[in-house]
Design an enzyme around this catalytic site. Structure first.
Site, PDB file in Angstrom:
ATOM      1  N   ASP A  24       0.853  -1.187   0.000  1.00 12.76           N
ATOM      2  CA  ASP A  24       0.000   0.000   0.000  1.00 12.76           C
ATOM      3  C   ASP A  24       0.890   1.238   0.000  1.00 12.76           C
ATOM      4  O   ASP A  24       1.565   1.513   0.986  1.00 12.76           O
ATOM      5  CB  ASP A  24      -0.883  -0.055   1.266  1.00 12.76           C
ATOM      6  CG  ASP A  24      -1.878   1.085   1.328  1.00 12.76           C
ATOM      7  OD1 ASP A  24      -2.071   1.774   0.306  1.00 12.76           O
ATOM      8  OD2 ASP A  24      -2.461   1.284   2.409  1.00 12.76           O
ATOM      9  N   ASP A  41       0.966   5.126  -0.118  1.00  9.22           N
ATOM     10  CA  ASP A  41       0.090   6.286   0.078  1.00  9.22           C
ATOM     11  C   ASP A  41       0.633   7.533  -0.619  1.00  9.22           C
ATOM     12  O   ASP A  41       1.830   7.721  -0.727  1.00  9.22           O
ATOM     13  CB  ASP A  41      -0.038   6.583   1.581  1.00  9.22           C
ATOM     14  CG  ASP A  41      -1.214   5.848   2.192  1.00  9.22           C
ATOM     15  OD1 ASP A  41      -2.044   5.320   1.427  1.00  9.22           O
ATOM     16  OD2 ASP A  41      -1.298   5.809   3.425  1.00  9.22           O
ATOM     17  N   HIS A  75      -2.165   0.398  -4.770  1.00 11.55           N
ATOM     18  CA  HIS A  75      -2.086  -0.924  -4.140  1.00 11.55           C
ATOM     19  C   HIS A  75      -1.445  -1.873  -5.135  1.00 11.55           C
ATOM     20  O   HIS A  75      -1.975  -2.074  -6.220  1.00 11.55           O
ATOM     21  CB  HIS A  75      -3.482  -1.462  -3.794  1.00 11.55           C
ATOM     22  CG  HIS A  75      -4.271  -0.601  -2.857  1.00 11.55           C
ATOM     23  ND1 HIS A  75      -5.649  -0.570  -2.844  1.00 11.55           N
ATOM     24  CD2 HIS A  75      -3.864   0.255  -1.884  1.00 11.55           C
ATOM     25  CE1 HIS A  75      -6.062   0.265  -1.907  1.00 11.55           C
ATOM     26  NE2 HIS A  75      -5.005   0.788  -1.313  1.00 11.55           N
ATOM     27  N   GLU A 119       3.160   0.513   3.266  1.00 12.20           N
ATOM     28  CA  GLU A 119       2.699  -0.517   4.176  1.00 12.20           C
ATOM     29  C   GLU A 119       2.464  -1.789   3.388  1.00 12.20           C
ATOM     30  O   GLU A 119       2.181  -1.747   2.196  1.00 12.20           O
ATOM     31  CB  GLU A 119       1.412  -0.072   4.874  1.00 12.20           C
ATOM     32  CG  GLU A 119       1.598   1.184   5.697  1.00 12.20           C
ATOM     33  CD  GLU A 119       0.311   1.634   6.359  1.00 12.20           C
ATOM     34  OE1 GLU A 119      -0.167   0.913   7.230  1.00 12.20           O
ATOM     35  OE2 GLU A 119      -0.198   2.686   5.978  1.00 12.20           O
TER      36      GLU A 119
END
Ligand code: ZN
Length: 195
Positions: free
Chosen positions: A105, A107, A141, A163
């Site tokens: 992930d 961001d 993603h 992440e």
């Protein structure tokens, strides 16, 4: 003079006079483009791990619209049932323990459709694999196969959050990134380098 090209086929857009600029050359291209954006790899489409999500990313049951749990399979369903559900604002997918599916992930890496260099480097380091734009439109993603020794791990690079999740977590799906392949690659090596 071609001012812009069809977003799906790249063909010439005929100018329809005054008004909003067209994005597609034809209804066929508009439909095909939206279908392509919603496409997900068979490897995850075929699993009963699907939920809905609210506009603020709360996981919801497809059948009732009540909150779903990322640890209770009774609140998940098939892709078809979730896609047909009227509840919430979109789809979510639960990363279940033992599935060995992992999501990176990234961001705040997309702006105006452009991928930030740090995120582009990570995507380029991955074997060709499915990626999607987060519901916010600003995150990416990256999906693949792999397992994390300690579930969720976090690393910051250039002040940005990276992440990774592999179980007990649900992912709010946005739409397919560009022409990302509809398959999941083994991300073990990338994860080992990154985390
Ligand atoms: Zn077209």
């Amino acid at each position: 003079m071609i001012l812009t090209a069809c977003e799906h086929c790249g063909g010439e857009l005929r100018r329809a006079g005054i008004g909003r600029p067209q994005r597609f050359c034809s209804t066929r291209c508009r439909v095909a483009s939206h279908r392509a954006r919603r496409a997900v790899p068979a490897e995850i489409r075929g699993r009963d791990r699907w939920v809905r999500r609210s506009a603020d990313k709360v996981p919801l049951r497809a059948d009732t619209g009540r909150p779903a749990s990322s640890t209770d399979p009774a609140t998940w369903t098939t892709h078809a049932a979730a896609a047909a559900s009227p509840h919430g604002a979109g789809l979510g997918y639960v990363l279940a323990d033992g599935d060995d599916i992992v999501v990176l992930d990234l961001d705040h890496c997309l702006s105006g459709g452009r991928l930030a260099p740090w995120a582009a480097r990570i995507l380029a380091a991955c074997p060709p694999t499915y990626a999607e734009v987060s519901p916010s439109g600003t995150g990416l993603h990256i999906w693949g196969r792999g397992r994390l020794a300690r579930g969720r791990r976090i690393r910051r690079q250039d002040g940005a959050a990276i992440e990774a999740y592999s179980d007990g977590r649900y992912i709010a799906l946005g739409h397919r990134y560009a022409d990302a392949p509809l398959e999941l690659a083994d991300l073990s090596e990338v994860l080992a380098d990154l985390l």
